[in-house]
Design a protein around this motif. Structure first.
Motif, PDB file in Angstrom:
ATOM      1  N   THR A  36       0.860  -1.176   0.000  1.00 29.47           N
ATOM      2  CA  THR A  36       0.000   0.000   0.000  1.00 29.47           C
ATOM      3  C   THR A  36       0.894   1.223   0.000  1.00 29.47           C
ATOM      4  OG1 THR A  36      -1.727  -1.172   1.222  1.00 29.47           O
ATOM      5  CG2 THR A  36      -1.835   1.242   1.211  1.00 29.47           C
ATOM      6  N   ALA A  37       0.686   2.129  -0.942  1.00 26.47           N
ATOM      7  CA  ALA A  37       1.599   3.258  -1.113  1.00 26.47           C
ATOM      8  C   ALA A  37       0.832   4.554  -1.321  1.00 26.47           C
ATOM      9  CB  ALA A  37       2.526   3.019  -2.298  1.00 26.47           C
ATOM     10  N   LYS A  38       1.471   5.635  -0.875  1.00 28.38           N
ATOM     11  CA  LYS A  38       0.944   6.979  -1.094  1.00 28.38           C
ATOM     12  C   LYS A  38       1.615   7.580  -2.318  1.00 28.38           C
ATOM     13  CE  LYS A  38       0.007  11.305   1.370  1.00 28.38           C
ATOM     14  NZ  LYS A  38       0.141  12.022   2.668  1.00 28.38           N
ATOM     15  N   GLY A  39       0.830   8.228  -3.166  1.00 31.83           N
ATOM     16  CA  GLY A  39       1.346   8.786  -4.410  1.00 31.83           C
ATOM     17  C   GLY A  39       2.219  10.000  -4.181  1.00 31.83           C
ATOM     18  N   ILE A  40       3.523   9.765  -3.969  1.00 29.19           N
ATOM     19  CA  ILE A  40       4.467  10.862  -3.749  1.00 29.19           C
ATOM     20  C   ILE A  40       5.400  11.003  -4.952  1.00 29.19           C
ATOM     21  CG2 ILE A  40       6.310  11.732  -2.257  1.00 29.19           C
ATOM     22  CD1 ILE A  40       5.036  10.174   0.029  1.00 29.19           C
ATOM     23  N   GLY A  41       6.130   9.924  -5.268  1.00 33.02           N
ATOM     24  CA  GLY A  41       7.052   9.950  -6.397  1.00 33.02           C
ATOM     25  C   GLY A  41       6.396   9.429  -7.657  1.00 33.02           C
ATOM     26  N   THR A  42       7.188   9.355  -8.742  1.00 35.33           N
ATOM     27  CA  THR A  42       6.674   8.919 -10.035  1.00 35.33           C
ATOM     28  C   THR A  42       6.123   7.505  -9.970  1.00 35.33           C
ATOM     29  OG1 THR A  42       8.308  10.316 -11.134  1.00 35.33           O
ATOM     30  CG2 THR A  42       7.278   8.590 -12.462  1.00 35.33           C
ATOM     31  N   THR A  43       6.873   6.610  -9.349  1.00 32.04           N
ATOM     32  CA  THR A  43       6.451   5.210  -9.293  1.00 32.04           C
ATOM     33  C   THR A  43       5.195   5.038  -8.455  1.00 32.04           C
ATOM     34  OG1 THR A  43       8.758   4.535  -9.496  1.00 32.04           O
ATOM     35  CG2 THR A  43       7.195   2.872  -8.768  1.00 32.04           C
ATOM     36  N   SER A  44       5.200   5.578  -7.243  1.00 31.11           N
ATOM     37  CA  SER A  44       4.058   5.389  -6.350  1.00 31.11           C
ATOM     38  C   SER A  44       2.802   6.061  -6.882  1.00 31.11           C
ATOM     39  CB  SER A  44       4.394   5.909  -4.946  1.00 31.11           C
ATOM     40  OG  SER A  44       4.830   7.256  -4.994  1.00 31.11           O
ATOM     41  N   ALA A  45       2.958   7.226  -7.519  1.00 29.79           N
ATOM     42  CA  ALA A  45       1.789   7.929  -8.050  1.00 29.79           C
ATOM     43  C   ALA A  45       1.157   7.169  -9.205  1.00 29.79           C
ATOM     44  CB  ALA A  45       2.184   9.334  -8.498  1.00 29.79           C
ATOM     45  N   GLY A  46       1.941   6.368  -9.919  1.00 32.88           N
ATOM     46  CA  GLY A  46       1.413   5.648 -11.069  1.00 32.88           C
ATOM     47  C   GLY A  46       0.891   4.261 -10.772  1.00 32.88           C
ATOM     48  N   LEU A  47       0.925   3.854  -9.503  1.00 26.50           N
ATOM     49  CA  LEU A  47       0.506   2.492  -9.171  1.00 26.50           C
ATOM     50  C   LEU A  47      -0.964   2.238  -9.497  1.00 26.50           C
ATOM     51  CD1 LEU A  47       2.305   1.841  -5.745  1.00 26.50           C
ATOM     52  CD2 LEU A  47       2.896   0.947  -8.003  1.00 26.50           C
ATOM     53  N   ARG A  48      -1.807   3.264  -9.354  1.00 29.36           N
ATOM     54  CA  ARG A  48      -3.238   3.050  -9.604  1.00 29.36           C
ATOM     55  C   ARG A  48      -3.520   2.774 -11.084  1.00 29.36           C
ATOM     56  NH1 ARG A  48      -6.452   6.114  -7.158  1.00 29.36           N
ATOM     57  NH2 ARG A  48      -4.962   6.819  -5.593  1.00 29.36           N
ATOM     58  N   ASP A  49      -2.537   3.020 -11.951  1.00 32.99           N
ATOM     59  CA  ASP A  49      -2.728   2.761 -13.380  1.00 32.99           C
ATOM     60  C   ASP A  49      -2.162   1.412 -13.805  1.00 32.99           C
ATOM     61  OD1 ASP A  49      -3.882   5.319 -13.740  1.00 32.99           O
ATOM     62  OD2 ASP A  49      -1.882   6.227 -13.868  1.00 32.99           O
ATOM     63  N   LEU A  50      -1.677   0.617 -12.855  1.00 31.76           N
ATOM     64  CA  LEU A  50      -1.136  -0.695 -13.192  1.00 31.76           C
ATOM     65  C   LEU A  50      -2.237  -1.586 -13.768  1.00 31.76           C
ATOM     66  CD1 LEU A  50       1.143  -1.575 -10.129  1.00 31.76           C
ATOM     67  CD2 LEU A  50       1.892  -1.286 -12.488  1.00 31.76           C
ATOM     68  N   PRO A  51      -1.991  -2.211 -14.902  1.00 33.92           N
ATOM     69  CA  PRO A  51      -3.004  -3.128 -15.446  1.00 33.92           C
ATOM     70  C   PRO A  51      -2.983  -4.473 -14.720  1.00 33.92           C
ATOM     71  CG  PRO A  51      -1.085  -3.041 -16.896  1.00 33.92           C
ATOM     72  CD  PRO A  51      -0.843  -2.022 -15.805  1.00 33.92           C
ATOM     73  N   ILE A  52      -4.112  -5.099 -14.614  1.00 37.68           N
ATOM     74  CA  ILE A  52      -4.184  -6.428 -14.005  1.00 37.68           C
ATOM     75  C   ILE A  52      -3.376  -7.400 -14.863  1.00 37.68           C
ATOM     76  CG2 ILE A  52      -5.715  -8.270 -13.223  1.00 37.68           C
ATOM     77  CD1 ILE A  52      -5.962  -5.568 -11.756  1.00 37.68           C
ATOM     78  N   GLY A  53      -2.572  -8.210 -14.194  1.00 37.65           N
ATOM     79  CA  GLY A  53      -1.715  -9.146 -14.920  1.00 37.65           C
ATOM     80  C   GLY A  53      -0.342  -8.604 -15.234  1.00 37.65           C
ATOM     81  N   ALA A  54      -0.089  -7.337 -14.897  1.00 41.47           N
ATOM     82  CA  ALA A  54       1.225  -6.739 -15.166  1.00 41.47           C
ATOM     83  C   ALA A  54       2.309  -7.478 -14.399  1.00 41.47           C
ATOM     84  CB  ALA A  54       1.218  -5.261 -14.783  1.00 41.47           C
ATOM     85  N   ARG A  55       3.491  -7.584 -15.008  1.00 39.30           N
ATOM     86  CA  ARG A  55       4.605  -8.249 -14.352  1.00 39.30           C
ATOM     87  C   ARG A  55       5.106  -7.412 -13.176  1.00 39.30           C
ATOM     88  NH1 ARG A  55       9.077  -8.459 -18.253  1.00 39.30           N
ATOM     89  NH2 ARG A  55      10.171  -9.496 -16.531  1.00 39.30           N
ATOM     90  N   VAL A  56       5.612  -8.106 -12.168  1.00 38.16           N
ATOM     91  CA  VAL A  56       6.171  -7.461 -10.977  1.00 38.16           C
ATOM     92  C   VAL A  56       7.541  -8.078 -10.705  1.00 38.16           C
ATOM     93  CG1 VAL A  56       5.878  -6.971  -8.518  1.00 38.16           C
ATOM     94  CG2 VAL A  56       3.870  -7.109 -10.023  1.00 38.16           C
ATOM     95  N   PHE A  57       8.511  -7.234 -10.454  1.00 30.96           N
ATOM     96  CA  PHE A  57       9.847  -7.704 -10.063  1.00 30.96           C
ATOM     97  C   PHE A  57      10.105  -7.180  -8.659  1.00 30.96           C
ATOM     98  CE2 PHE A  57      14.394  -7.898  -9.679  1.00 30.96           C
ATOM     99  CZ  PHE A  57      14.767  -9.016 -10.409  1.00 30.96           C
ATOM    100  N   ALA A  58      10.215  -8.094  -7.700  1.00 31.52           N
ATOM    101  CA  ALA A  58      10.387  -7.716  -6.294  1.00 31.52           C
ATOM    102  C   ALA A  58      11.734  -8.187  -5.794  1.00 31.52           C
ATOM    103  CB  ALA A  58       9.274  -8.314  -5.444  1.00 31.52           C
ATOM    104  N   GLU A  59      12.463  -7.297  -5.156  1.00 33.09           N
ATOM    105  CA  GLU A  59      13.763  -7.626  -4.562  1.00 33.09           C
ATOM    106  C   GLU A  59      13.604  -7.583  -3.046  1.00 33.09           C
ATOM    107  OE1 GLU A  59      18.222  -5.661  -4.300  1.00 33.09           O
ATOM    108  OE2 GLU A  59      16.948  -5.170  -6.020  1.00 33.09           O
ATOM    109  N   GLY A  60      13.864  -8.697  -2.390  1.00 31.60           N
ATOM    110  CA  GLY A  60      13.674  -8.771  -0.957  1.00 31.60           C
ATOM    111  C   GLY A  60      13.242 -10.176  -0.553  1.00 31.60           C
TER     112      GLY A  60
END
Length: 448
Positions: free
Chosen positions: A289-313
């Motif tokens: 869950t993220a707040k739209g502050i930077g470019t990435t976080s602000a654009g999360l609501r436009d992610l299409p369903i099924g989009a690839r995700v690369f997670a490091e951690g």
């Protein structure tokens, strides 16, 4: 209240202590080895200035090794100290590298100038025509640039994505530093043993970096094949992203931890953000869950369903594995509620739990409905603290905290929120004499 005696907690504590001791021994032995190499190397330093320059060069190279290990995201370091503390050390080691990178060539140049009995400027111009020196000077320039953009005034003007991209220059600095040492490394070419030690140290650091930042993430993402399952707006500027994949029960994630998230095809590869898990991992899905502050976080609501995700951690020691007491106090400010909410959902939470959630108004209290439901299920006490901070509303002063939680010294305290809130809470906890081993906090200041 009584201390936790669960075997897992004791094991984690002992493991962290053993890791800290091992790391301390590692640093001490290497500093001793560097000093011995310097002592037995002898000429061609020629004079005191040259000798100081050579010693500073050795310590500069070792500081770069330490910096590489800090950004390698080694699990042993994460478990022993927590990613937030490691990131703070990364910053201070960076400033140390900056000063060593300035002083090392300065003393070397002065040393040659005194030995050749010519001006410092003429010596600098002569040396700058040599390839190893040119590479070293480029590395110094890049270090100056990164540090200049990392000071607080400059940092506030940069987006997280830009700041992170600038820090990728550190990899160029490391490459130039290794090449420079291949040409100029007289101090560790004393014999075969010093060469094996020195390049073995660098091979270990670079191997750890490649393993932690490239090989392990690639293997995990190939195994789990993460995809966006749902995008849920939580408020006007906050969004939750649900991620699914294969065999997520094999992913060693815990409530309170975070990942570095990339969304290939939606954002550029260097656009990465550390977002906490806002729900406890269940082996089937992950949620951020993220707040739209930077470019990435602000654009999360436009992610299409099924989009690839690369997670490091996953990263971070902000978990219940470090708890020392049966009672717990969870304190969150703003979007810092995300890891706190996941901790409240963790099946291991148990005991007496109090949650303090600081927001300007109830309307801005993200995930409040979920918190209330979890608090009811867990039997926890939830206090939503609203209003503008001022003379009549300072909830994190020592007396205010103790009024809300009279037995605060008998609890483990988890804090996540803006820097000002976290700082105020930590200051009050010290004044209330809450043992440091019972205080856990997380902030996101990752760079490279």
């Amino acid at each position: 209240m009584t201390a936790v005696t669960h075997p897992q907690v004791i094991t984690v504590r002992r493991s962290a202590l053993a890791a800290r001791a091992s790391i301390g021994v590692f640093l001490l032995l290497n500093l001793v080895a560097i000093q011995l190499m310097f002592q037995i190397a002898g000429p061609p330093a020629h004079n005191l200035f040259g000798s100081i320059g050579r010693l500073l060069g050795l310590h500069l190279a070792f500081a770069m090794v330490v910096q590489i290990l800090l950004i390698a995201r080694l699990p042993v370091l994460d478990r022993a100290f927590g990613m937030d503390r490691l990131t703070g050390w990364h910053r201070w080691v960076g400033f140390t590298i900056f000063w060593l990178a300035i002083l090392h060539p300065s003393f070397v140049i002065v040393g040659f100038a005194v030995y050749d009995k010519v001006s410092v400027l003429r010596t600098a111009l002569t040396l700058s025509k040599q390839l190893p020196v040119i590479l070293g000077l480029i590395a110094v320039g890049l270090i100056v640039l990164v540090v200049a953009l990392s000071v607080r005034i400059a940092r506030r003007r940069l987006s997280y994505e830009t700041w992170h991209a600038v820090h990728l220059l550190l990899y160029v600095v490391v490459t130039l530093g290794v090449i420079h040492q291949l040409y100029e490394g007289t101090a560790f070419r004393i014999n075969i043993w010093t060469e094996v030690y020195w390049w073995g140290l660098w091979a270990f650091a670079l191997g750890a970096l490649l393993t932690g930042r490239l090989i392990v993430p690639l293997i995990r993402n190939a195994r789990h094949r993460l995809r966006v399952a749902a995008v849920v707006p939580e408020s006007g500027d906050v969004v939750s992203v649900h991620v699914t994949g294969r065999d997520l029960d094999r992913l060693p994630a815990r409530a309170g931890q975070f990942f570095l998230w990339r969304f290939p095809g939606h954002n550029r590869w260097w656009q990465v953000n550390p977002f906490s898990l806002s729900a406890a991992p269940n082996g089937r899905s992950l949620r951020l869950t993220a707040k739209g502050i930077g470019t990435t976080s602000a654009g999360l609501r436009d992610l299409p369903i099924g989009a690839r995700v690369f997670a490091e951690g996953p990263y971070g020691a902000f978990t219940l594995a470090r708890r020392t007491r049966t009672a717990t106090l969870l304190i969150a400010g703003g979007i810092g509620i995300t890891p706190i909410r996941s901790l409240l959902e963790d099946p291991e939470i148990g005991g007496d739990v109090v949650v303090l959630y600081r927001v300007r108004s109830t309307a801005e209290a993200v995930l409040l409905g979920e918190l209330r439901n979890l608090a009811r299920v867990r039997g926890a006490r939830l206090h939503v603290i609203t209003g503008k901070t001022g003379p009549g509303n300072q909830p994190f002063r020592p007396d205010s905290l103790q009024s809300l939680v009279p037995d605060i010294t008998d609890r483990d305290v988890y804090v996540c929120g803006p820097a000002a809130l976290t700082g105020a809470v930590l200051k009050s906890l010290r004044e209330l004499r809450v043992p440091s081993r019972q205080v856990h906090f997380e902030a996101f200041r990752l760079a490279a």
